[in-house]
Design a protein around this motif. Structure first.
Motif, PDB file in Angstrom:
ATOM      1  N   GLN A  33     -13.870   4.746   0.440  1.00 53.17           N
ATOM      2  CA  GLN A  33     -12.712   3.927   0.777  1.00 53.17           C
ATOM      3  C   GLN A  33     -11.770   4.750   1.661  1.00 53.17           C
ATOM      4  O   GLN A  33     -11.847   5.979   1.663  1.00 53.17           O
ATOM      5  N   TYR A  76      -7.537   4.690   3.446  1.00 54.82           N
ATOM      6  CA  TYR A  76      -6.213   4.070   3.548  1.00 54.82           C
ATOM      7  C   TYR A  76      -5.539   4.546   4.833  1.00 54.82           C
ATOM      8  O   TYR A  76      -5.618   5.722   5.187  1.00 54.82           O
ATOM      9  N   ARG A 120      -6.196  -0.937   3.638  1.00 55.45           N
ATOM     10  CA  ARG A 120      -7.279  -0.306   2.865  1.00 55.45           C
ATOM     11  C   ARG A 120      -8.598  -0.907   3.331  1.00 55.45           C
ATOM     12  O   ARG A 120      -8.718  -2.126   3.465  1.00 55.45           O
ATOM     13  N   SER A 161      -0.271  -0.978   7.553  1.00 55.65           N
ATOM     14  CA  SER A 161      -1.024  -0.265   6.519  1.00 55.65           C
ATOM     15  C   SER A 161      -2.236  -1.098   6.148  1.00 55.65           C
ATOM     16  O   SER A 161      -2.221  -2.329   6.264  1.00 55.65           O
ATOM     17  N   SER A 168      -3.787   7.078  -3.259  1.00 56.57           N
ATOM     18  CA  SER A 168      -3.382   5.807  -2.647  1.00 56.57           C
ATOM     19  C   SER A 168      -3.528   4.678  -3.653  1.00 56.57           C
ATOM     20  O   SER A 168      -4.365   4.726  -4.563  1.00 56.57           O
ATOM     21  N   ILE A 201       0.849  -1.185   0.000  1.00 55.58           N
ATOM     22  CA  ILE A 201       0.000   0.000   0.000  1.00 55.58           C
ATOM     23  C   ILE A 201       0.892   1.244   0.000  1.00 55.58           C
ATOM     24  O   ILE A 201       1.784   1.370   0.831  1.00 55.58           O
ATOM     25  N   VAL A 247      -3.099   0.191  -3.968  1.00 57.45           N
ATOM     26  CA  VAL A 247      -2.739  -1.175  -3.582  1.00 57.45           C
ATOM     27  C   VAL A 247      -2.103  -1.805  -4.806  1.00 57.45           C
ATOM     28  O   VAL A 247      -2.746  -1.907  -5.863  1.00 57.45           O
ATOM     29  N   GLU A 295      -6.666   5.666  -6.299  1.00 52.62           N
ATOM     30  CA  GLU A 295      -7.785   6.363  -5.672  1.00 52.62           C
ATOM     31  C   GLU A 295      -7.301   7.675  -5.069  1.00 52.62           C
ATOM     32  O   GLU A 295      -6.442   7.689  -4.188  1.00 52.62           O
ATOM     33  N   THR A 326       0.825   5.657  -0.393  1.00 49.84           N
ATOM     34  CA  THR A 326       0.029   6.880  -0.378  1.00 49.84           C
ATOM     35  C   THR A 326       0.930   8.079  -0.634  1.00 49.84           C
ATOM     36  O   THR A 326       1.954   8.247   0.035  1.00 49.84           O
TER      37      THR A 326
END
Length: 250
Positions: free
Chosen positions: A163, A165, A208, A206, A99, A84, A101, A131, A86
């Motif tokens: 969503q 993160y 999501r 981390s 962010s 993940i 994945v 995202e 960001t």
């Protein structure tokens, strides 16, 4: 909005703050793949959107700390599992953040004539597209006790889900749970069902999380910390994506 530089931005990788070791960000992008669907009655390409994708590309400095691990130890492992990431565009509460994945697919070194050693790194999305959201923390936030964070104003309620993160870069204590709360009036806040991250007992960490596509998020959002066993310090970042339109899946 006036043009600004990228100075002061942050980048977190799987709960590790790599910001000080990033020389340049080459590409943070994504969106639907373009599909050619040109009919025989057309004289040029027709295109429609296909599967969503995303990627992070960056150049990092060489930084190695054998005991605790630094950027080199994190990236040179080339994990087969998802990572993940960001990117924080600025570190003020409510600033944009992207962010992802994804899979880290390379760690390629380049040595300059002056001796500088840098690495090219790319991460490709896996399962979800890139995202873009807004920061519920001003970059990294440190709480020393259960805390209700300052809220951001998203202008209006929406019933299309969302969503979020999380990156936890440091933690001391027994446990902490980081959750998202919402409010209609910026005064009375309640927990958003399904918008609490897994309880954290160690760092780095981390995650999501996602709401259903019809879940309602009210106008004001904030990140709060709670605990059952206690903690003395937690440093973390939250990026929240509030879907403004229906997220239809096929």
């Amino acid at each position: 909005m006036a043009k600004t530089s990228g100075l002061g931005d942050n980048l977190y990788i799987a709960g590790y703050n790599a910001s000080g070791d990033i020389q340049a960000l080459g590409n943070i992008g994504g969106g639907p793949a373009l599909l050619n669907v040109t009919g025989i009655d057309k004289s040029a390409y027709e295109r429609i959107g296909g599967l969503r994708s995303g990627q992070f590309e960056m150049t990092t400095f060489f930084n190695s700390v054998a005991v605790t691990g630094a950027t080199h130890e994190k990236l040179s492992a080339l994990p087969r599992t998802d990572v993940i990431m960001t990117y924080c565009r600025g570190t003020t509460l409510g600033d944009p953040a992207a962010s992802l994945v994804g899979k880290q697919v390379n760690y390629d070194p380049t040595r300059g004539d002056d001796g500088m050693l840098t690495f090219a790194v790319s991460a490709q999305s896996n399962g979800y597209g890139i995202e873009w959201g807004r920061q519920l923390t001003a970059g990294l936030r440190t709480d020393t006790a259960a805390t209700n964070g300052t809220s951001i104003d998203t202008a209006a309620a929406a019933s299309f889900g969302g969503q979020a993160y999380l990156h936890v870069t440091a933690f001391t204590g027994t446990d902490v749970t980081i959750k998202i709360q919402d409010s209609a009036d910026n005064s009375t806040f309640t927990d958003v069902a399904g918008f609490a991250f897994t309880q954290v007992t160690a760092a780095p960490a981390s995650e999501r999380i996602a709401l259903g596509n019809t879940a309602t998020l009210r106008r004001y959002l904030r990140a709060s910390t709670v605990t059952t066993g206690g903690f003395s310090s937690v440093t973390f970042s939250v990026n929240v994506i509030k879907n403004e339109v229906a997220n239809v899946q096929f």
